[in-house]
Motif scaffolding. Structure first.
Motif, mmCIF file in Angstrom:
data_model
loop_
_atom_site.group_PDB
_atom_site.id
_atom_site.type_symbol
_atom_site.label_atom_id
_atom_site.label_comp_id
_atom_site.label_asym_id
_atom_site.label_seq_id
_atom_site.Cartn_x
_atom_site.Cartn_y
_atom_site.Cartn_z
ATOM 1 N N ILE A 347 -28.972 95.640 62.487
ATOM 2 C CA ILE A 347 -28.987 95.655 60.956
ATOM 3 C C ILE A 347 -28.419 94.769 59.825
ATOM 4 N N VAL A 348 -28.518 94.074 59.230
ATOM 5 C CA VAL A 348 -27.417 93.549 58.144
ATOM 6 C C VAL A 348 -27.345 94.647 56.853
ATOM 7 N N ILE A 349 -26.269 94.986 56.550
ATOM 8 C CA ILE A 349 -25.600 95.847 55.693
ATOM 9 C C ILE A 349 -24.566 94.709 54.459
ATOM 10 N N PRO A 350 -25.858 94.769 53.769
ATOM 11 C CA PRO A 350 -24.816 93.304 52.381
ATOM 12 C C PRO A 350 -23.839 93.982 52.715
ATOM 13 N N TYR A 351 -22.140 93.021 52.038
ATOM 14 C CA TYR A 351 -21.218 93.144 51.100
ATOM 15 C C TYR A 351 -21.144 94.263 50.564
ATOM 16 N N LYS A 352 -22.172 93.606 49.253
ATOM 17 C CA LYS A 352 -21.678 94.386 47.890
ATOM 18 C C LYS A 352 -22.354 96.030 47.998
ATOM 19 N N LEU A 353 -22.974 96.302 48.994
ATOM 20 C CA LEU A 353 -23.135 97.135 49.280
ATOM 21 C C LEU A 353 -21.712 98.562 49.301
ATOM 22 N N ILE A 354 -21.127 98.180 50.313
ATOM 23 C CA ILE A 354 -19.752 98.727 50.301
ATOM 24 C C ILE A 354 -18.830 99.022 49.663
ATOM 25 N N GLU A 355 -18.618 97.125 48.611
ATOM 26 C CA GLU A 355 -17.428 96.927 48.210
ATOM 27 C C GLU A 355 -17.716 97.933 46.941
ATOM 28 N N GLY A 356 -17.011 99.015 46.460
ATOM 29 C CA GLY A 356 -17.260 99.861 45.025
ATOM 30 C C GLY A 356 -17.594 101.270 46.060
ATOM 31 N N LEU A 357 -18.307 101.247 46.961
ATOM 32 C CA LEU A 357 -18.485 102.831 47.192
ATOM 33 C C LEU A 357 -17.526 103.827 47.003
ATOM 34 N N LEU A 358 -18.294 104.773 46.876
ATOM 35 C CA LEU A 358 -17.998 105.989 46.487
ATOM 36 C C LEU A 358 -17.779 107.109 47.757
ATOM 37 N N VAL A 359 -16.742 107.626 48.117
ATOM 38 C CA VAL A 359 -16.495 108.480 49.339
ATOM 39 C C VAL A 359 -15.354 109.466 49.084
ATOM 40 N N GLY A 360 -15.701 110.445 49.553
ATOM 41 C CA GLY A 360 -15.570 112.237 49.728
ATOM 42 C C GLY A 360 -14.414 112.118 51.087
ATOM 43 N N ILE A 361 -13.533 112.271 50.275
ATOM 44 C CA ILE A 361 -11.993 112.482 51.651
ATOM 45 C C ILE A 361 -11.798 114.267 52.150
ATOM 46 N N TYR A 362 -12.127 114.099 53.157
ATOM 47 C CA TYR A 362 -11.716 115.382 53.882
ATOM 48 C C TYR A 362 -10.465 114.688 55.162
ATOM 49 N N ASP A 363 -9.847 116.139 55.168
ATOM 50 C CA ASP A 363 -8.661 116.081 56.474
ATOM 51 C C ASP A 363 -9.246 117.346 57.796
ATOM 52 N N HIS A 364 -7.785 116.731 58.089
ATOM 53 C CA HIS A 364 -8.948 117.370 59.608
ATOM 54 C C HIS A 364 -8.914 118.531 60.101
ATOM 55 N N THR A 365 -8.406 119.807 58.850
ATOM 56 C CA THR A 365 -9.164 121.219 58.569
ATOM 57 C C THR A 365 -10.444 121.292 58.118
ATOM 58 N N GLU A 366 -11.183 119.617 57.463
ATOM 59 C CA GLU A 366 -12.527 119.560 57.029
ATOM 60 C C GLU A 366 -12.956 119.811 55.693
ATOM 61 N N VAL A 367 -11.978 120.037 55.047
ATOM 62 C CA VAL A 367 -11.052 120.656 53.495
ATOM 63 C C VAL A 367 -11.201 118.907 52.935
ATOM 64 N N PHE A 368 -12.066 119.314 51.555
ATOM 65 C CA PHE A 368 -12.454 118.013 50.282
ATOM 66 C C PHE A 368 -10.984 117.931 50.349
ATOM 67 N N ARG A 369 -10.244 116.911 49.606
ATOM 68 C CA ARG A 369 -9.391 116.066 49.455
ATOM 69 C C ARG A 369 -9.344 115.789 48.548
ATOM 70 N N GLY A 370 -10.499 114.818 47.651
ATOM 71 C CA GLY A 370 -10.199 114.107 46.497
ATOM 72 C C GLY A 370 -11.167 113.004 47.224
ATOM 73 N N LEU A 371 -11.635 111.600 46.198
ATOM 74 C CA LEU A 371 -12.863 110.988 45.805
ATOM 75 C C LEU A 371 -11.792 109.693 47.027
ATOM 76 N N GLY A 372 -12.378 108.599 47.037
ATOM 77 C CA GLY A 372 -12.050 107.728 47.489
ATOM 78 C C GLY A 372 -13.076 106.318 46.952
ATOM 79 N N MET A 373 -12.154 104.940 46.936
ATOM 80 C CA MET A 373 -13.643 103.658 46.631
ATOM 81 C C MET A 373 -13.217 102.743 47.722
ATOM 82 N N VAL A 374 -14.156 102.775 48.631
ATOM 83 C CA VAL A 374 -13.822 101.606 49.649
ATOM 84 C C VAL A 374 -13.577 100.346 49.059
ATOM 85 N N ARG A 375 -12.819 99.300 49.087
ATOM 86 C CA ARG A 375 -12.227 98.109 48.484
ATOM 87 C C ARG A 375 -13.034 97.394 49.819
ATOM 88 N N SER A 376 -13.150 97.613 50.884
ATOM 89 C CA SER A 376 -13.256 96.149 51.758
ATOM 90 C C SER A 376 -13.410 96.784 53.113
#
Length: 423
Positions: A347-376
Protein backbone atom coordinates in the motif's frame (compact mmCIF):
# COMPACT_ATOMS: atom_id res chain seq x y z
CA UNK A 1 -21.90 57.39 18.65
CA UNK A 2 -25.38 56.04 17.84
CA UNK A 3 -28.59 56.38 19.82
CA UNK A 4 -30.98 53.41 19.89
CA UNK A 5 -34.46 53.69 21.41
CA UNK A 6 -35.93 51.17 23.84
CA UNK A 7 -37.91 48.46 22.05
CA UNK A 8 -35.52 48.32 19.11
CA UNK A 9 -32.87 45.71 18.38
CA UNK A 10 -29.79 45.66 16.18
CA UNK A 11 -28.07 42.71 14.51
CA UNK A 12 -24.29 42.99 14.30
CA UNK A 13 -22.08 40.83 12.08
CA UNK A 14 -18.55 40.06 13.20
CA UNK A 15 -15.83 40.97 13.45
CA UNK A 16 -17.13 43.89 15.47
CA UNK A 17 -16.92 45.63 18.83
CA UNK A 18 -19.91 47.31 20.47
CA UNK A 19 -19.45 49.70 23.38
CA UNK A 20 -22.45 50.59 25.53
CA UNK A 21 -21.99 54.20 26.65
CA UNK A 22 -25.32 54.63 28.45
CA UNK A 23 -28.64 52.83 28.82
CA UNK A 24 -29.32 49.09 28.94
CA UNK A 25 -29.36 46.20 26.50
CA UNK A 26 -29.59 42.42 26.47
CA UNK A 27 -27.49 39.98 24.42
CA UNK A 28 -28.58 36.33 24.37
CA UNK A 29 -29.89 36.61 27.92
CA UNK A 30 -26.95 38.65 29.27
CA UNK A 31 -27.86 42.18 30.41
CA UNK A 32 -25.53 45.18 30.21
CA UNK A 33 -26.36 48.41 32.05
CA UNK A 34 -24.58 51.74 32.06
CA UNK A 35 -21.38 50.72 30.32
CA UNK A 36 -20.08 47.56 28.73
CA UNK A 37 -18.29 46.02 25.76
CA UNK A 38 -19.40 43.18 23.50
CA UNK A 39 -17.05 41.50 21.02
CA UNK A 40 -18.50 39.72 17.98
CA UNK A 41 -15.97 37.37 16.42
CA UNK A 42 -15.56 36.79 12.71
CA UNK A 43 -18.20 34.56 11.15
CA UNK A 44 -20.78 35.26 13.85
CA UNK A 45 -23.75 37.60 14.12
CA UNK A 46 -25.61 38.49 17.31
CA UNK A 47 -28.74 40.48 18.13
CA UNK A 48 -28.72 43.21 20.79
CA UNK A 49 -32.10 44.03 22.36
CA UNK A 50 -32.38 47.51 23.88
CA UNK A 51 -34.19 47.69 27.21
CA UNK A 52 -33.78 51.47 27.57
CA UNK A 53 -32.91 54.38 25.32
CA UNK A 54 -29.18 53.84 24.90
CA UNK A 55 -26.05 55.24 23.34
CA UNK A 56 -23.60 52.88 21.69
CA UNK A 57 -20.46 52.94 19.60
CA UNK A 58 -19.98 50.23 16.98
CA UNK A 59 -16.68 49.41 15.29
CA UNK A 60 -17.30 46.89 12.53
CA UNK A 61 -15.82 45.53 9.33
CA UNK A 62 -19.31 45.65 7.79
CA UNK A 63 -20.95 48.59 6.08
CA UNK A 64 -23.48 49.45 7.41
CA UNK A 65 -22.20 48.26 10.80
CA UNK A 66 -25.56 46.84 11.91
CA UNK A 67 -29.17 46.22 10.96
CA UNK A 68 -31.86 47.95 13.02
CA UNK A 69 -35.00 45.93 13.84
CA UNK A 70 -38.22 47.14 15.48
CA UNK A 71 -39.52 44.93 18.28
CA UNK A 72 -38.42 41.51 19.50
CA UNK A 73 -35.96 39.50 17.42
CA UNK A 74 -36.80 36.13 18.96
CA UNK A 75 -40.18 34.39 18.67
CA UNK A 76 -42.29 34.59 21.80
CA UNK A 77 -42.37 30.77 21.82
CA UNK A 78 -38.60 30.75 22.40
CA UNK A 79 -38.83 32.84 25.55
CA UNK A 80 -41.77 30.83 26.90
CA UNK A 81 -39.97 27.53 26.24
CA UNK A 82 -36.78 28.75 27.91
CA UNK A 83 -38.75 29.85 30.96
CA UNK A 84 -40.60 26.51 31.12
CA UNK A 85 -37.42 24.42 30.87
CA UNK A 86 -35.68 26.53 33.52
CA UNK A 87 -38.49 25.72 35.99
CA UNK A 88 -37.97 21.95 35.76
CA UNK A 89 -36.62 20.18 38.82
CA UNK A 90 -34.17 18.29 36.57
CA UNK A 91 -32.98 20.37 33.63
CA UNK A 92 -31.76 18.20 30.78
CA UNK A 93 -32.43 19.52 27.27
CA UNK A 94 -31.40 18.34 23.80
CA UNK A 95 -31.56 20.80 20.89
CA UNK A 96 -32.18 19.53 17.34
CA UNK A 97 -32.64 21.24 13.98
CA UNK A 98 -31.17 21.89 10.57
CA UNK A 99 -28.46 24.36 9.58
CA UNK A 100 -28.89 28.07 10.28
CA UNK A 101 -32.03 27.73 12.41
CA UNK A 102 -30.55 29.06 15.67
CA UNK A 103 -29.63 25.89 17.60
CA UNK A 104 -26.46 27.39 19.09
CA UNK A 105 -28.26 30.63 19.88
CA UNK A 106 -31.11 28.84 21.66
CA UNK A 107 -28.63 26.64 23.55
CA UNK A 108 -26.71 29.63 24.88
CA UNK A 109 -29.85 31.64 25.69
CA UNK A 110 -31.23 28.70 27.66
CA UNK A 111 -27.97 28.20 29.56
CA UNK A 112 -27.77 31.92 30.40
CA UNK A 113 -31.38 32.03 31.59
CA UNK A 114 -30.82 29.01 33.85
CA UNK A 115 -27.75 30.70 35.33
CA UNK A 116 -29.71 33.91 35.88
CA UNK A 117 -32.21 31.82 37.86
CA UNK A 118 -29.38 30.93 40.25
CA UNK A 119 -28.92 27.35 39.04
CA UNK A 120 -25.25 26.58 38.47
CA UNK A 121 -23.08 25.20 37.13
CA UNK A 122 -24.69 24.53 33.77
CA UNK A 123 -23.06 22.01 31.44
CA UNK A 124 -23.22 22.83 27.73
CA UNK A 125 -22.33 19.95 25.42
CA UNK A 126 -21.26 20.82 21.88
CA UNK A 127 -22.30 18.03 19.53
CA UNK A 128 -21.55 19.79 16.23
CA UNK A 129 -18.32 18.51 14.65
CA UNK A 130 -18.14 20.98 11.78
CA UNK A 131 -19.28 24.22 13.45
CA UNK A 132 -17.98 23.90 16.97
CA UNK A 133 -18.57 26.58 19.59
CA UNK A 134 -16.43 25.09 22.37
CA UNK A 135 -13.86 22.51 21.27
CA UNK A 136 -11.79 22.31 18.08
CA UNK A 137 -13.32 21.30 14.73
CA UNK A 138 -13.69 17.55 14.45
CA UNK A 139 -14.22 17.13 18.21
CA UNK A 140 -17.17 16.88 20.59
CA UNK A 141 -16.78 18.66 23.91
CA UNK A 142 -18.44 20.27 26.90
CA UNK A 143 -17.93 23.28 29.13
CA UNK A 144 -19.18 24.11 32.64
CA UNK A 145 -20.72 27.57 32.99
CA UNK A 146 -21.01 29.33 36.34
CA UNK A 147 -21.85 32.75 34.89
CA UNK A 148 -23.65 33.97 31.75
CA UNK A 149 -21.66 34.59 28.57
CA UNK A 150 -22.39 35.89 25.07
CA UNK A 151 -19.92 33.51 23.38
CA UNK A 152 -18.63 30.05 24.29
CA UNK A 153 -15.69 30.34 21.90
CA UNK A 154 -13.15 31.74 24.36
CA UNK A 155 -13.94 29.27 27.14
CA UNK A 156 -11.77 26.22 27.78
CA UNK A 157 -13.49 22.88 27.36
CA UNK A 158 -13.63 20.53 30.34
CA UNK A 159 -13.19 17.44 28.19
CA UNK A 160 -13.36 16.59 24.51
CA UNK A 161 -13.40 13.56 22.24
CA UNK A 162 -11.66 13.85 18.87
CA UNK A 163 -13.67 12.21 16.08
CA UNK A 164 -11.56 13.62 13.26
CA UNK A 165 -14.40 14.17 10.80
CA UNK A 166 -16.34 17.39 10.20
CA UNK A 167 -19.59 15.50 9.73
CA UNK A 168 -21.19 12.59 11.61
CA UNK A 169 -22.22 10.91 8.36
CA UNK A 170 -19.60 8.12 8.45
CA UNK A 171 -18.99 8.21 12.21
CA UNK A 172 -22.47 7.82 13.70
CA UNK A 173 -21.61 5.06 16.19
CA UNK A 174 -18.56 6.92 17.47
CA UNK A 175 -20.43 10.22 17.73
CA UNK A 176 -23.29 8.69 19.72
CA UNK A 177 -20.91 6.84 22.07
CA UNK A 178 -18.91 10.02 22.60
CA UNK A 179 -21.99 12.11 23.36
CA UNK A 180 -23.10 9.54 25.93
CA UNK A 181 -19.64 9.60 27.51
CA UNK A 182 -19.46 13.40 27.62
CA UNK A 183 -22.95 13.70 29.06
CA UNK A 184 -22.15 11.21 31.82
CA UNK A 185 -19.07 13.25 32.73
CA UNK A 186 -20.85 16.61 32.50
CA UNK A 187 -24.02 15.67 34.36
CA UNK A 188 -22.09 14.21 37.29
CA UNK A 189 -20.97 17.69 38.36
CA UNK A 190 -23.66 20.02 36.96
CA UNK A 191 -27.17 21.00 38.00
CA UNK A 192 -28.38 21.44 34.43
CA UNK A 193 -27.33 20.03 31.05
CA UNK A 194 -28.00 21.46 27.59
CA UNK A 195 -26.80 19.50 24.55
CA UNK A 196 -26.51 21.13 21.14
CA UNK A 197 -26.28 19.01 17.97
CA UNK A 198 -25.13 19.28 14.36
CA UNK A 199 -27.26 20.57 11.50
CA UNK A 200 -27.66 17.26 9.68
CA UNK A 201 -31.43 17.08 9.95
CA UNK A 202 -32.74 15.60 6.73
CA UNK A 203 -35.02 12.60 6.36
CA UNK A 204 -31.89 10.46 6.06
CA UNK A 205 -30.58 11.79 9.39
CA UNK A 206 -33.72 11.18 11.45
CA UNK A 207 -32.70 7.64 12.59
CA UNK A 208 -29.37 9.07 13.78
CA UNK A 209 -31.06 11.84 15.77
CA UNK A 210 -33.62 9.36 17.15
CA UNK A 211 -30.73 7.23 18.35
CA UNK A 212 -29.19 10.22 20.13
CA UNK A 213 -32.49 10.72 21.95
CA UNK A 214 -32.64 7.03 22.84
CA UNK A 215 -29.08 7.01 24.24
CA UNK A 216 -28.97 10.42 25.96
CA UNK A 217 -32.50 10.20 27.38
CA UNK A 218 -33.06 13.97 27.73
CA UNK A 219 -35.93 15.37 29.75
CA UNK A 220 -36.85 17.77 26.92
CA UNK A 221 -36.15 17.67 23.17
CA UNK A 222 -36.34 21.06 21.45
CA UNK A 223 -36.79 20.84 17.67
CA UNK A 224 -36.25 24.09 15.75
CA UNK A 225 -37.83 24.32 12.29
CA UNK A 226 -38.46 20.58 12.05
CA UNK A 227 -40.27 20.70 8.72
CA UNK A 228 -39.86 16.96 8.05
CA UNK A 229 -41.48 13.77 9.28
CA UNK A 230 -40.55 13.49 12.97
CA UNK A 231 -42.46 10.27 13.58
CA UNK A 232 -39.43 8.20 14.60
CA UNK A 233 -38.12 10.96 16.87
CA UNK A 234 -41.52 11.35 18.50
CA UNK A 235 -41.78 7.58 19.02
CA UNK A 236 -38.35 7.39 20.69
CA UNK A 237 -39.11 10.40 22.87
CA UNK A 238 -42.42 8.89 23.97
CA UNK A 239 -40.78 5.58 24.93
CA UNK A 240 -38.23 7.22 27.23
CA UNK A 241 -40.60 9.91 28.50
CA UNK A 242 -39.01 12.94 26.83
CA UNK A 243 -41.19 15.94 26.02
CA UNK A 244 -40.87 17.34 22.49
CA UNK A 245 -41.21 21.07 21.89
CA UNK A 246 -41.27 22.40 18.32
CA UNK A 247 -40.14 25.97 17.73
CA UNK A 248 -39.91 28.26 14.69
CA UNK A 249 -36.53 29.71 13.71
CA UNK A 250 -35.92 33.38 14.55
CA UNK A 251 -35.73 35.97 11.80
CA UNK A 252 -32.43 37.34 13.12
CA UNK A 253 -30.34 34.26 12.24
CA UNK A 254 -28.02 34.81 9.28
CA UNK A 255 -27.48 32.02 6.78
CA UNK A 256 -23.87 30.89 6.36
CA UNK A 257 -22.29 29.83 3.08
CA UNK A 258 -19.79 26.97 2.75
CA UNK A 259 -17.07 29.60 2.64
CA UNK A 260 -18.38 31.18 5.86
CA UNK A 261 -18.37 27.80 7.60
CA UNK A 262 -14.85 27.05 6.41
CA UNK A 263 -13.67 30.46 7.66
CA UNK A 264 -15.21 29.81 11.08
CA UNK A 265 -13.40 26.48 11.34
CA UNK A 266 -10.11 28.07 10.32
CA UNK A 267 -10.54 30.66 13.06
CA UNK A 268 -10.91 27.73 15.49
CA UNK A 269 -7.80 26.01 14.13
CA UNK A 270 -5.78 29.19 14.64
CA UNK A 271 -7.10 29.46 18.19
CA UNK A 272 -6.05 25.92 19.04
CA UNK A 273 -2.63 26.21 17.39
CA UNK A 274 -1.56 29.38 19.22
CA UNK A 275 2.01 29.11 20.56
CA UNK A 276 2.68 25.94 18.58
CA UNK A 277 6.09 24.35 18.31
CA UNK A 278 7.56 21.55 16.22
CA UNK A 279 8.02 18.27 18.10
CA UNK A 280 9.95 15.28 16.75
CA UNK A 281 8.68 12.07 18.29
CA UNK A 282 9.97 8.53 17.69
CA UNK A 283 7.17 6.48 16.19
CA UNK A 284 7.99 3.62 18.57
CA UNK A 285 6.97 5.85 21.50
CA UNK A 286 3.38 6.40 20.38
CA UNK A 287 0.34 4.62 19.01
CA UNK A 288 -1.54 5.70 15.89
CA UNK A 289 -5.27 5.37 15.31
CA UNK A 290 -6.73 5.45 11.77
CA UNK A 291 -3.24 5.14 10.27
CA UNK A 292 -1.24 1.92 9.69
CA UNK A 293 1.89 3.46 11.20
CA UNK A 294 3.85 2.10 14.15
CA UNK A 295 2.42 -1.40 13.79
CA UNK A 296 5.24 -3.24 12.03
CA UNK A 297 8.95 -3.51 11.38
CA UNK A 298 10.48 -0.28 10.09
CA UNK A 299 12.06 -0.57 6.65
CA UNK A 300 15.66 0.59 6.68
CA UNK A 301 17.20 3.01 4.18
CA UNK A 302 18.68 0.39 1.83
CA UNK A 303 15.33 -1.45 1.62
CA UNK A 304 13.47 1.81 0.95
CA UNK A 305 15.95 2.65 -1.79
CA UNK A 306 15.41 -0.76 -3.40
CA UNK A 307 11.60 -0.42 -3.23
CA UNK A 308 11.81 3.08 -4.69
CA UNK A 309 13.85 1.78 -7.63
CA UNK A 310 11.52 -1.12 -8.40
CA UNK A 311 8.22 0.75 -7.93
CA UNK A 312 9.44 4.00 -9.44
CA UNK A 313 8.37 6.03 -6.39
CA UNK A 314 10.43 8.17 -4.03
CA UNK A 315 9.75 6.23 -0.81
CA UNK A 316 10.64 8.12 2.37
CA UNK A 317 9.27 5.79 5.05
CA UNK A 318 7.89 2.28 5.26
CA UNK A 319 6.84 -0.59 7.52
CA UNK A 320 6.24 -4.30 7.03
CA UNK A 321 3.11 -5.23 8.96
CA UNK A 322 1.96 -8.83 8.78
CA UNK A 323 1.38 -9.58 5.11
CA UNK A 324 1.25 -5.94 4.00
CA UNK A 325 3.99 -3.49 3.14
CA UNK A 326 3.14 0.16 3.82
CA UNK A 327 5.27 2.89 2.28
CA UNK A 328 4.94 6.66 2.28
CA UNK A 329 6.11 8.04 -1.06
CA UNK A 330 6.19 11.24 -3.04
CA UNK A 331 3.69 10.35 -5.75
CA UNK A 332 1.14 12.35 -7.68
CA UNK A 333 -2.04 10.77 -6.34
CA UNK A 334 -4.92 11.90 -4.16
CA UNK A 335 -5.47 8.48 -2.62
CA UNK A 336 -3.45 5.41 -1.60
CA UNK A 337 -2.30 3.08 -4.37
CA UNK A 338 -2.29 -0.69 -3.99
CA UNK A 339 0.46 -2.59 -5.79
CA UNK A 340 2.86 -5.51 -5.24
CA UNK A 341 6.52 -5.75 -4.32
CA UNK A 342 8.36 -9.11 -4.45
CA UNK A 343 5.07 -10.96 -4.13
CA UNK A 344 3.97 -8.91 -1.12
CA UNK A 345 0.89 -6.69 -1.10
CA UNK A 346 2.05 -3.08 -0.95
CA UNK A 347 0.00 0.00 0.00
CA UNK A 348 1.62 3.23 -1.19
CA UNK A 349 0.46 6.27 0.81
CA UNK A 350 1.02 9.60 -0.97
CA UNK A 351 3.18 11.89 1.15
CA UNK A 352 0.82 14.79 0.54
CA UNK A 353 -1.93 12.90 2.41
CA UNK A 354 0.31 12.83 5.49
CA UNK A 355 1.68 16.36 5.29
CA UNK A 356 -0.69 18.72 7.12
CA UNK A 357 -2.89 15.91 8.47
CA UNK A 358 -4.93 17.00 11.49
CA UNK A 359 -4.56 14.67 14.47
CA UNK A 360 -5.98 14.46 17.96
CA UNK A 361 -3.43 14.11 20.76
CA UNK A 362 -4.10 11.78 23.69
CA UNK A 363 -1.99 11.24 26.80
CA UNK A 364 -1.32 7.96 28.63
CA UNK A 365 -4.66 8.25 30.47
CA UNK A 366 -6.42 8.37 27.06
CA UNK A 367 -7.61 11.94 27.66
CA UNK A 368 -7.74 14.28 24.66
CA UNK A 369 -5.13 17.02 25.13
CA UNK A 370 -5.34 19.04 21.94
CA UNK A 371 -4.68 19.20 18.23
CA UNK A 372 -1.59 18.43 16.24
CA UNK A 373 -0.70 18.78 12.58
CA UNK A 374 1.66 16.25 11.01
CA UNK A 375 4.52 18.03 9.33
CA UNK A 376 6.33 14.92 8.18
CA UNK A 377 7.01 11.23 8.79
CA UNK A 378 10.51 10.09 7.90
CA UNK A 379 13.39 7.74 8.67
CA UNK A 380 16.16 9.05 10.92
CA UNK A 381 18.91 6.47 11.10
CA UNK A 382 17.10 3.29 12.07
CA UNK A 383 14.17 5.08 13.75
CA UNK A 384 10.90 6.34 12.36
CA UNK A 385 10.09 9.93 13.34
CA UNK A 386 6.84 11.87 13.22
CA UNK A 387 7.31 15.62 13.08
CA UNK A 388 4.34 17.31 14.70
CA UNK A 389 3.21 20.93 14.99
CA UNK A 390 1.29 21.40 18.24
CA UNK A 391 0.95 23.75 21.22
CA UNK A 392 0.78 20.73 23.54
CA UNK A 393 3.97 20.24 25.57
CA UNK A 394 3.06 17.18 27.65
CA UNK A 395 3.56 13.48 27.11
CA UNK A 396 1.91 11.90 24.08
CA UNK A 397 0.65 8.34 24.04
CA UNK A 398 -1.60 8.30 20.98
CA UNK A 399 -2.21 10.25 17.78
CA UNK A 400 -5.64 9.82 16.22
CA UNK A 401 -5.62 10.76 12.55
CA UNK A 402 -8.44 12.96 11.34
CA UNK A 403 -9.86 13.42 7.86
CA UNK A 404 -8.74 17.00 7.27
CA UNK A 405 -5.48 18.46 5.99
CA UNK A 406 -4.26 21.98 6.77
CA UNK A 407 -1.61 24.22 5.26
CA UNK A 408 1.08 26.05 7.23
CA UNK A 409 -1.40 28.85 8.03
CA UNK A 410 -3.97 26.35 9.36
CA UNK A 411 -6.29 26.72 6.40
CA UNK A 412 -8.20 23.68 5.20
CA UNK A 413 -6.77 22.35 1.96
CA UNK A 414 -8.44 18.94 1.75
CA UNK A 415 -10.98 16.64 3.37
CA UNK A 416 -10.11 12.96 3.10
CA UNK A 417 -13.06 10.81 2.05
CA UNK A 418 -11.51 7.37 2.45
CA UNK A 419 -9.51 5.31 4.91
CA UNK A 420 -6.20 3.58 4.30
CA UNK A 421 -6.54 -0.23 4.13
CA UNK A 422 -5.08 -1.99 7.18
CA UNK A 423 -5.66 -5.60 6.19
Amino acid sequence: MTRIEAGYSIIVDGPACIRLLSGALRVLGVEYRGRGKIIVREGRSIPLEFLEDSEIEVVSASNPPFERVKGEVFPREWIETIEDIARLDRIDALVLGGVDVGKSTFTLMLANYILNMGVKPVAVIDGDLGQTDIGPPGALSYVMLDKPTVDLFNLKFEEAVFIGSLTPYNSIDEVVRSLVYLKSKASSSSRATVTNTDGWFTTEAIPYKARIIEELKPRVVVVIDGDIDLGLIEDKAKIIGSAIIKLPPPKCIRGKSRSDRKSRRELCYRKYFIDSAVRKIPISWIRFLNLPIGLGAILQADRLKEISKILGFDCIYGEHTGSILYVIARIDSDKPIETEYSGVRCIVIPYKLIEGLLVGIYDHTEVFRGLGMVRSIFLDGDRGIVELITPYRGSISCLKAGFVRLDENFREIAKLKYSIPTR
